[in-house]
Structure formats: structure tokens, C-alpha cells
Design a protein around this motif. Structure first.
Motif, PDB file in Angstrom:
ATOM      1  N   LEU A 381     -17.730 -48.664  72.251  1.00 13.74           N
ATOM      2  CA  LEU A 381     -16.611 -49.429  71.704  1.00 13.74           C
ATOM      3  C   LEU A 381     -16.447 -49.147  70.222  1.00 13.74           C
ATOM      4  N   ASP A 382     -15.228 -48.723  69.831  1.00 16.48           N
ATOM      5  CA  ASP A 382     -14.858 -48.580  68.427  1.00 16.48           C
ATOM      6  C   ASP A 382     -13.859 -49.653  68.066  1.00 16.48           C
ATOM      7  N   ALA A 383     -14.014 -50.234  66.857  1.00 15.97           N
ATOM      8  CA  ALA A 383     -13.123 -51.278  66.389  1.00 15.97           C
ATOM      9  C   ALA A 383     -11.883 -50.676  65.750  1.00 15.97           C
ATOM     10  N   PRO A 384     -10.828 -51.469  65.531  1.00 18.45           N
ATOM     11  CA  PRO A 384      -9.677 -50.965  64.786  1.00 18.45           C
ATOM     12  C   PRO A 384     -10.112 -50.400  63.438  1.00 18.45           C
ATOM     13  N   GLY A 385      -9.567 -49.269  63.068  1.00 22.31           N
ATOM     14  CA  GLY A 385      -9.987 -48.591  61.856  1.00 22.31           C
ATOM     15  C   GLY A 385     -11.032 -47.534  62.097  1.00 22.31           C
ATOM     16  N   GLY A 386     -11.554 -47.463  63.327  1.00 21.57           N
ATOM     17  CA  GLY A 386     -12.497 -46.410  63.686  1.00 21.57           C
ATOM     18  C   GLY A 386     -13.958 -46.768  63.560  1.00 21.57           C
ATOM     19  N   SER A 387     -14.270 -47.975  63.103  1.00 18.53           N
ATOM     20  CA  SER A 387     -15.671 -48.368  62.970  1.00 18.53           C
ATOM     21  C   SER A 387     -16.338 -48.417  64.338  1.00 18.53           C
ATOM     22  N   GLY A 388     -17.488 -47.756  64.464  1.00 20.10           N
ATOM     23  CA  GLY A 388     -18.192 -47.713  65.737  1.00 20.10           C
ATOM     24  C   GLY A 388     -19.053 -48.943  65.926  1.00 20.10           C
ATOM     25  N   TRP A 389     -18.534 -49.932  66.609  1.00 21.87           N
ATOM     26  CA  TRP A 389     -19.295 -51.156  66.818  1.00 21.87           C
ATOM     27  C   TRP A 389     -20.474 -50.925  67.770  1.00 21.87           C
ATOM     28  N   ILE A 390     -20.195 -50.269  68.880  1.00 20.73           N
ATOM     29  CA  ILE A 390     -21.254 -50.027  69.865  1.00 20.73           C
ATOM     30  C   ILE A 390     -21.161 -48.570  70.313  1.00 20.73           C
ATOM     31  N   GLY A 391     -22.264 -47.836  70.129  1.00 15.21           N
ATOM     32  CA  GLY A 391     -22.300 -46.445  70.561  1.00 15.21           C
ATOM     33  C   GLY A 391     -22.320 -46.329  72.070  1.00 15.21           C
ATOM     34  N   LEU A 392     -22.352 -45.114  72.565  1.00 14.17           N
ATOM     35  CA  LEU A 392     -22.321 -44.893  74.000  1.00 14.17           C
ATOM     36  C   LEU A 392     -23.531 -45.533  74.683  1.00 14.17           C
ATOM     37  N   VAL A 393     -23.247 -46.372  75.664  1.00 17.58           N
ATOM     38  CA  VAL A 393     -24.269 -47.079  76.429  1.00 17.58           C
ATOM     39  C   VAL A 393     -24.355 -46.428  77.807  1.00 17.58           C
ATOM     40  N   ASP A 394     -25.517 -45.916  78.132  1.00 17.44           N
ATOM     41  CA  ASP A 394     -25.691 -45.215  79.397  1.00 17.44           C
ATOM     42  C   ASP A 394     -25.690 -46.183  80.576  1.00 17.44           C
ATOM     43  N   PRO A 395     -25.374 -45.684  81.772  1.00 17.84           N
ATOM     44  CA  PRO A 395     -25.471 -46.533  82.967  1.00 17.84           C
ATOM     45  C   PRO A 395     -26.856 -47.149  83.098  1.00 17.84           C
ATOM     46  N   GLY A 396     -26.892 -48.434  83.411  1.00 17.68           N
ATOM     47  CA  GLY A 396     -28.152 -49.150  83.544  1.00 17.68           C
ATOM     48  C   GLY A 396     -28.632 -49.768  82.252  1.00 17.68           C
ATOM     49  N   ASP A 397     -27.768 -49.761  81.204  1.00 16.15           N
ATOM     50  CA  ASP A 397     -28.207 -50.271  79.906  1.00 16.15           C
ATOM     51  C   ASP A 397     -27.170 -51.232  79.348  1.00 16.15           C
ATOM     52  N   GLU A 398     -27.497 -51.831  78.203  1.00 18.52           N
ATOM     53  CA  GLU A 398     -26.624 -52.789  77.532  1.00 18.52           C
ATOM     54  C   GLU A 398     -26.813 -52.648  76.031  1.00 18.52           C
ATOM     55  N   ALA A 399     -25.827 -53.116  75.262  1.00 18.85           N
ATOM     56  CA  ALA A 399     -25.932 -53.115  73.802  1.00 18.85           C
ATOM     57  C   ALA A 399     -24.988 -54.173  73.250  1.00 18.85           C
ATOM     58  N   GLY A 400     -25.335 -54.694  72.047  1.00 14.77           N
ATOM     59  CA  GLY A 400     -24.513 -55.716  71.421  1.00 14.77           C
ATOM     60  C   GLY A 400     -24.199 -55.392  69.976  1.00 14.77           C
ATOM     61  N   TYR A 401     -23.311 -56.194  69.383  1.00 12.15           N
ATOM     62  CA  TYR A 401     -22.886 -56.029  67.991  1.00 12.15           C
ATOM     63  C   TYR A 401     -22.640 -57.414  67.413  1.00 12.15           C
ATOM     64  N   ASP A 402     -23.068 -57.631  66.135  1.00 13.31           N
ATOM     65  CA  ASP A 402     -22.856 -58.922  65.474  1.00 13.31           C
ATOM     66  C   ASP A 402     -22.840 -58.689  63.974  1.00 13.31           C
TER      67      ASP A 402
END
Length: 819
Positions: A381-402
Motif C-alpha cells: 500500500l502506497d499513500a497519496p503522494g507516493g509514500s510507501g506505508w506498507i511494503g509488499l506483503v507475501d501470501p501468508g503474512d501481515e503488516a501494519g502502519y501507524d
């Protein structure tokens, strides 16, 4: 005659409830533990919590498990529920590793002229049927039980039972209130009333607040299915529902934030169990739904509802609104815009899927991605403006941003004992909550597979407050809402009921354009009606029915003359008087929410003829008796096999014998479930053939050798198969490696084509089938122009309403002597 002024007005419905079903958030099998944890922030309310601050958790139970022994309330076979504080979800899950937990954002709440289109008068003339002895159940925003349309000639309530959420249990039926969780502190509080209780409140014998309907949606929906037009003294009107003598069982599990999965399932259980206690067959209407979910029938809500009907449960049926997410828009160079898109992810390249967003101070975005079995795709997931909030998450995994202002999460095909995302669903979930700049999010995809994506916004990016969150390269196909997307539930699309009406006050109204189409014709497809098929190719909707500008009961609490700002208070009325009000007790609105109860009422009439009908047989009968709309049908994927014809359904149910009259190729038709085919025999395009005689009646007793399916440039995966008299199905697909070519599909009777043959482009997705995308090693290159035949010009008012945009024109009506 009242002369109307020469004045053009632009009108939009600020609230999606005013166009029926607000298909902007839905139930789905999103894994509870990671989403609740990753999105939790002490600085703000949890985006998945209800108004009490708790999260409604749906629990899939192991075989043989007792829900109540685990502290849960049972919902349906294999499902239970509990409400927990956000920080209590993880401890509960850890204490019960054998349980699978899921959460979701809430669902939203999605006859006079319509009787002409549905031919209900012909049905009544032939049978005398009114729905008597059948339960019509409605799960919605409530019911104005004092409204004359829901009382008999003596003033008694036609409601046999009612479950009202958000109220303290009354103790009038303590065993029932315990059974359905009303008095359980771990569930949502509610009160249960019988018809006798409602009568006692109406007469002042019981000092309890009368159940009502502030939003008005449930009252309008219920009266379409089963309103009697008002039998009490001085209350008669022409707005009589389809089954005016049906018994009503009502559940209103709603709150200001919408409907939770668990509440919908609990309410459905209430309707069917109360019908059983009355020893009556029952049809349940669900004019609620949304866009967040797998759309493949695997969500807990879909599976739970489907378990309540089936061949082993005769006398039960569930009817669901298809949704209002089929509109396509174009703004400047961006378009078509919509809530759904699809893309082929090829090895060695990264695909970016843009989502247009307004600025947000307190927004919530939900994206569901469904892949095919065997696909392996990483998600970021990239935010408006191009900031990479969450990089590529492979199948079977999870990731968060705060970052303190915004939280986000990606959960990708997380398969373990604590999440219902399995290899069968093969899905990913992306959620973001908080503040962000105007621009475009980007979903990043890398790997190999076919991705189907849906987006919905809440908070200040809800379509009720702005254009909302929309894919910049959207497709109409596949916009069918959840839970209407389940193969076993009867989904209903929307047709235009009327283009003119007389308000209670003010001059006559006539629609100058609808959805960008000038001089609209009645009995056309509603431009916003959600389309099929599902990601697995299941044809949807099952049928369509009147939903565009339907007059029906108006709850007293939603009367715009005394309660402005509600679903019947559309701006732009010429004299300042609410011009959607047609008499003291009825008003007009639009949406597939209004279409579904027409079909629910029709099912009640069929149940009166045969109370042992099953969900599948009811669906086949309705489809066999359907008619083709007389107006405009630019996209057959929105229509289904045809439009509701209740008299036609009766004749189909009667199992007509063979006739010497041959079918008319001019009066017969066939439809395809998709406008393009994939080069994959496991991904079919379904076809439905409706055979009619010259007089429009069902053609029965047809020799199979006289009907022929011809396919050039593709393959037949299922030959023509008879379903009922006059109704046949088949399936076709593109051959492997045939991307970029075209398939010709033709259906003939005795050598003559039924309608025109269809030219079906073949491609890995909608864009490749049209030659609009170049796949290169560097990624996915979109052409500079995104315009398609499905896109429409969006007026400035569209910035405030993604659906329900109409242009209301005032034209001079000719008097009867003007020719």
C-alpha cells in the motif's frame, strides 16, 4: 391540469439511503486478530468498533462445538458471535485457539406503477393470491408500526413479531430475549414484541415507546413487499404492496453506523424461527449489503445466510438487493471511476492499482482483493503522494502502519487456525484509517494471478459526504454486492419504475435525464444497478425488478415536512415543498433496495400457491417466467435473465404441457453473464435462453433438437440444458492462449437466430480483452485515455454523491386534447 414550469434542476441524493441500499461497506471474512491489533490506536476509536466501542466478532465453530458453552450466541450452523473490546479480542483468541474469528465493517441500508411491470394484477385475477398465510420477513432500519399500511381494517397490527435493537429488553418475552441475545451483556441489547404487544402500545394499554423507523428505509421496503395501502378509515391509497395480506416479522438490528454481520444473522434466525412457530412459510428480504468482501460466497455472512435455506428447508427463501455500485464515472482524464476493478498480475513486473481519494481528516478505507485458487500475489500500500506505508506483503503474512494520525494494515492469504482466510478464498485485505492528503492511494501487486478488487470508504470519505474512494480504472462487471454474491441467494437488480409523478404539493415532476441519459424510458435498467458475475463466474443477479423512483410507505419519523434532511428530502424541489412526497403517508425513492422487496412479495405469493417450494425452485420459477424490459438495457450483466413477471412465474410454476405453438425468435432472447471471456475453460461465461411464443407466453414442450448453440472462436463448457419450460442454460469460454481474439456466440431455433449473435472479446481481464493495456517487463502501462463505452460524464454535483445522481427536469405536460 397543473402546468409545470420550464425549469431544469440538478438533484442529487446526499444520503445513499435515499437511493436504497448504500453499498459502500459490507460483511466479509476479514481475520479478526491481525486487523483488530494492527488498526488499534489509543488516540482514536477503533474503525471496526460499534457505537458501544466493542467489536462484533463472528466465530466459525469446529464440528460439534457448542456456541453457548464457549460464551457465544449461536447464529447459524457452525457460527457464533460475541462483542469484545478491541484489546480483548487477542486474549479471547489466544484462549480459544480452536476457534476461527472474523470481523467486518458494517453493512448499510441499501405498488402503483410497478404493478404494471410486474403483472401482479394478472396473478391476483388468476389466483386471488395476496400472500395470506405466508411470513414476509424484513431485516432493515425498523418499521413505523403505526403506519396504516401495516394495520388491518380494525386497526390491528399486521406485525406478528418484531426484534428492535438498541432498546433495553422489555421482559415481555424473556425466553425469546435470552435466546436472541437481547439480555446478554456480551451481545447487542434488544427488545422483542409480539403483535399483541404492539396493539397494546397503539391503544395505550401498554406504556412503552412505540417502535419506529427514523431513517424510513425499512418502512418503505416493507410496504413494497407487503403493504396493504391502508385499510383503516380514510387511509386508502393506490400504493398497495405485492403481498398485502402477508404476516410480517420485522427485525431492526441497525444503528447509526450500519449493520454488523452477527446482527444480520441473528435477525435472520429470528425471522425463520418465528415463522416456524407460526407454522408458515417465510421469505426474508435483505435490502442491505456492501462492497467489502470476497464476493465469492465464502464470507461468514454469506455462508450463514445460505445455511438457513436450501433443498432441505422447503418454505424458506432469502431475497437480497444486488447493490447500487454499477455506476461508472469520468472526471477529466481519470476514468472510468468505480468501486471495482480487476487486473492480471504477471511474473517479473509490479502492478499498481490507483484509488482516487479526497482529502481526509477522519476517513476509513477498506479494500478486498480476491485471487483465483493457486494464485500467488504479494500486496502493498502506497499513500497519496507516493509514500510507501506498507511494503509488499507475501501470501501468508501481515503488516501494519501507524504514524500517530493514520493506521493501516495488509493481511494477505493468512492461513492458520485463527483466520477464516483460507486457500479456498485466497484473498487479501487492505484497510487504512485516519488522515491523508487528496490524491491517489496505490495498491501494489507482484507475483502471478488474477486480482479482483473492491473499495469502499467510510467516515469523511464516504460517498454520502464526497465522491468517496474509487478505482481510477474501474469495471462495472463484478460490482454485485455482498451478500447478494452468494450463489444460493436470490439477488435482484434494479429497473426504472417511473420517469414522472405528481407530488402532494407543487406541479408535476418529470425526469429530464437519469444517469446521464436524456429522456429516460421507464422499464429501463437503473444505471447504478450492480452487475455480475462473481469472481468465480457465477451469473448475477438472478432477476431484476422495479426500483427506480418507487412510491411506498413513508415513516412518520422520516417525513421531510417535519423531519428535514432524511431519505425523502432530496434538494432541488422547485417550490420548496418536498417533491418526493406523494400523499400524506407515501413518498418516492430509488435503489435496488426497492427492487428486492418486489421479488420478496412475489415469492410470498408463490409460497401461498405451494408452501413447499425451495430457494432453488423459486429462483428457477421466477427466471422461467421473466420478461425482457421494454426500455433500455445497455448492459445485460446488470439485468440477469430478465425482469420480474409474477404472472409469468405462476405459469412457469404450473408446469405447462407441450403446445403446438412454436417459439417466436423475435419474442425470445438470450443473455450472457459477462461481456468478455477469459482464455481459460475453468472460467465460464454463462448464458440463459428464454423462449417465448408470439403472444409472449412461455414456450413449452420444445424439442431439444430444434434449439442450437453455435460458438466460433471459443469452446462450450456446458451444452444447452433445459431448466424449466422455456428456460435453458449453457456455458462457454475462451480457449487457452486465445487472448486478444474474439468469440462469436449464437443461439438459434430451427435455424433462426434468437436476437443478434454476440461478439465476445477474449482477454485475461476486461482491459486486455479490449486491447487497452500493454503488459511489459517494466509493469502495466495504461493507455492515456481511460474512456470506455461504460463511462459517463459526471456533473459537479457528482463530487457529493457517487450514486443516485439524477437530473430532474420540469417540462410542460400536454393536456389530453393536445395529441
Amino acid at each position: 391540469m397543473r402546468a409545470s414550469r420550464s425549469l431544469a434542476l440538478s438533484v442529487f441524493f446526499v444520503s445513499l439511503a435515499s437511493v436504497g441500499i448504500a453499498a459502500q461497506a459490507s460483511a466479509a471474512d476479514a481475520p479478526a486478530r491481525p486487523l483488530v491489533r494492527l488498526l488499534h490506536s489509543k488516540a482514536k476509536a477503533h474503525p471496526l468498533a460499534d457505537t458501544s466501542g466493542r467489536v462484533a466478532v463472528t466465530v466459525a465453530l469446529p464440528p460439534g462445538a457448542d456456541a453457548r458453552a464457549l460464551g457465544l450466541m449461536p447464529l447459524a450452523k457452525g457460527l457464533g458471535t460475541i462483542r469484545l473490546a478491541p484489546d480483548a479480542v487477542e486474549p479471547f483468541a489466544a484462549a480459544h485457539p480452536e476457534l476461527s474469528l472474523s470481523v467486518s465493517p458494517p453493512l448499510q441500508p441499501l405498488l402503483d406503477v410497478s404493478g404494471t411491470w410486474t403483472r401482479v394484477a394478472a396473478f391476483r385475477s388468476a389466483t386471488g393470491g395476496t400472500g395470506k398465510g405466508v411470513v414476509v420477513g424484513v431485516i432493515d432500519t425498523g418499521l413505523d408500526v403505526a403506519h396504516p399500511d401495516f394495520r388491518d381494517a380494525e386497526g390491528r397490527s399486521r406485525v406478528a413479531w418484531m426484534l428492535v435493537a438498541g432498546r433495553t429488553p422489555l421482559g415481555l418475552h424473556p425466553e425469546l430475549e435470552a435466546e436472541f441475545g437481547c439480555s446478554d451483556s456480551k451481545q447487542a441489547s434488544c427488545a422483542i414484541l409480539s403483535g399483541a404487544d404492539i396493539d397494546a402500545i397503539n391503544t395505550g394499554q401498554l406504556d412503552v415507546a412505540l417502535p419506529g423507523d427514523v431513517q424510513g428505509h425499512g418502512t418503505h421496503v416493507t410496504s413494497i413487499a407487503a403493504g396493504n395501502g391502508g385499510l383503516m378509515p380514510n387511509t386508502t391509497s393506490p400504493y398497495v404492496g405485492v403481498a398485502p395480506e402477508a404476516t410480517l416479522v420485522i427485525a431492526s438490528p441497525s444503528s447509526a453506523s450500519g449493520f454488523q454481520d452477527a446482527d444480520i444473522l441473528n435477525a435472520a434466525r429470528f425471522v425463520f424461527e418465528r415463522a416456524e412457530s407460526l407454522k408458515m412459510p417465510a421469505v426474508l428480504n435483505l435490502s442491505v449489503g456492501g462492497d467489502f468482501g470476497p464476493h465469492d460466497g465464502t464470507s461468514a455472512l454469506e455462508k450463514g445466510l445460505a445455511s438457513l435455506v436450501g433443498d432441505d428447508k422447503p418454505g424458506r427463501a432469502i431475497v437480497v438487493a444486488a447493490g447500487n455500485s454499477g455506476a461508472m464515472y469520468k472526471i477529466k482524464e481519470n476514468g472510468p471511476l468505480g468501486i471495482h476493478t480487476e487486473v492480471r498480475v504477471t511474473p517479473g513486473s509490479e502492478t499498481r492499482v490507483p484509488i482516487m481519494t479526497p482529502k481526509s481528516e477522519d476517513g476509513k478505507g477498506f479494500v478486498w482483493i480476491t485471487f483465483r485458487p493457486g494464485d500467488e500475489v504479494s500486496v502493498g500500500l502506497d499513500a497519496p503522494g507516493g509514500s510507501g506505508w506498507i511494503g509488499l506483503v507475501d501470501p501468508g503474512d501481515e503488516a501494519g502502519y501507524d504514524d500517530g494520525k493514520t493506521t493501516a494494515a495488509v493481511v494477505n492469504k493468512l492461513v492458520n487456525d485463527n483466520t477464516p482466510i483460507t486457500s479456498d478464498t485466497n484473498s487479501a485485505v487492505v484497510v487504512f484509517d485516519g488522515a491523508w492528503a487528496e490524491g491517489s492511494f496505490a495498491i501494489r501487486l507482484s507475483g502471478h494471478g488474477d486480482a479482483q478488487l473492491w473499495v469502499t470508504g467510510q467516515g469523511d470519505v464516504s460517498p454520502t459526504k464526497s465522491l468517496g474512494l474509487l478505482f481510477e480504472r474501474a469495471v462495472r462487471q463484478g460490482t454485485i454486492a455482498v451478500p447478494a454474491s452468494h450463489p444460493s441467494l436470490l439477488a435482484v437488480g434494479c429497473t426504472l419504475n417511473r420517469v414522472a409523478w405528481d407530488p402532494l404539493k407543487g406541479p408535476p415532476i418529470e425526469l429530464a435525464s437519469v444517469g446521464g441519459e436524456d429522456a429516460p424510458l421507464p422499464d429501463s435498467m437503473c444505471y447504478f444497478s450492480s452487475a455480475g458475475p462473481t469472481p468465480l463466474g457465477v451469473a448475477k443477479p438472478e432477476i431484476s425488478a422495479p426500483g427506480g423512483f418507487v412510491a411506498a410507505a413513508m415513516a412518520a419519523q422520516s417525513d421531510p415536512r417535519t423531519m428535514p434532511g432524511g431519505m425523502f428530502d432530496g434538494p432541488g424541489c422547485p417550490t420548496g415543498e418536498p417533491c418526493y412526497v406523494t400523499d400524506e403517508h407515501h413518498a418516492i425513492t430509488a435503489g435496488s433496495s426497492m427492487s428486492a422487496p418486489h421479488v420478496a412479495g412475489a415469492v410470498a405469493l408463490l409460497f401461498q400457491l405451494d408452501p413447499k417450494l425451495t430457494q432453488a425452485r423459486v429462483t428457477d420459477v421466477l427466471q422461467a417466467g421473466a420478461r425482457y424490459p421494454t426500455g433500455s438495457v445497455p448492459n445485460q450483466t446488470q439485468l440477469g435473465p430478465g425482469a420480474l413477471d409474477i404472472e409469468g412465474a405462476r405459469l412457469a410454476l404450473a408446469e405447462e404441457q407441450g403446445s403446438p405453438l412454436t417459439p417466436s425468435v423475435d419474442k425470445s432472447w438470450f443473455v450472457l453473464s459477462s461481456a468478455y471471456a477469459r482464455p481459460d475453460p475453468s472460467w465460464p461465461v454463462w448464458g440463459t435462453v428464454e423462449l417465448r411464443r408470439e403472444d409472449g407466453s412461455i414456450a413449452s414442450g420444445i424439442a431439444g433438437t430444434d434449439l442450437e448453440l453455435s460458438v466460433t472462436g471459443g469452446i462450450v463448457t456446458q451444452p444447452l440444458t433445459k431448466v424449466r419450460h422455456g428456460l435453458f442454460r449453457f456455458a462457454v469460454a475462451g480457449e487457452r492462449g486465445a487472448g486478444g481474439t474474439k468469440m462469436i456466440v449464437d443461439v438459434r431455433y430451427q435455424g433462426q437466430s434468437i436476437g443478434e449473435s454476440r461478439e465476445v472479446p477474449i482477454g485475461e481481464d476486461a482491459w486486455r480483452s479490449k486491447g487497452l493495456v500493454d503488459a511489459t517487463s517494466g509493469g502495466c502501462a495504461w493507455p492515456s485515455s481511460g474512456a470506455t463505452s461504460a463511462s459517463r460524464s459526471l456533473s459537479p454535483f457528482g463530487m457529493f454523491a457517487a450514486v443516485g445522481l439524477v437530473s430532474l427536469g420540469r417540462r410542460r405536460r400536454r393536456s389530453r386534447g393536445e395529441g
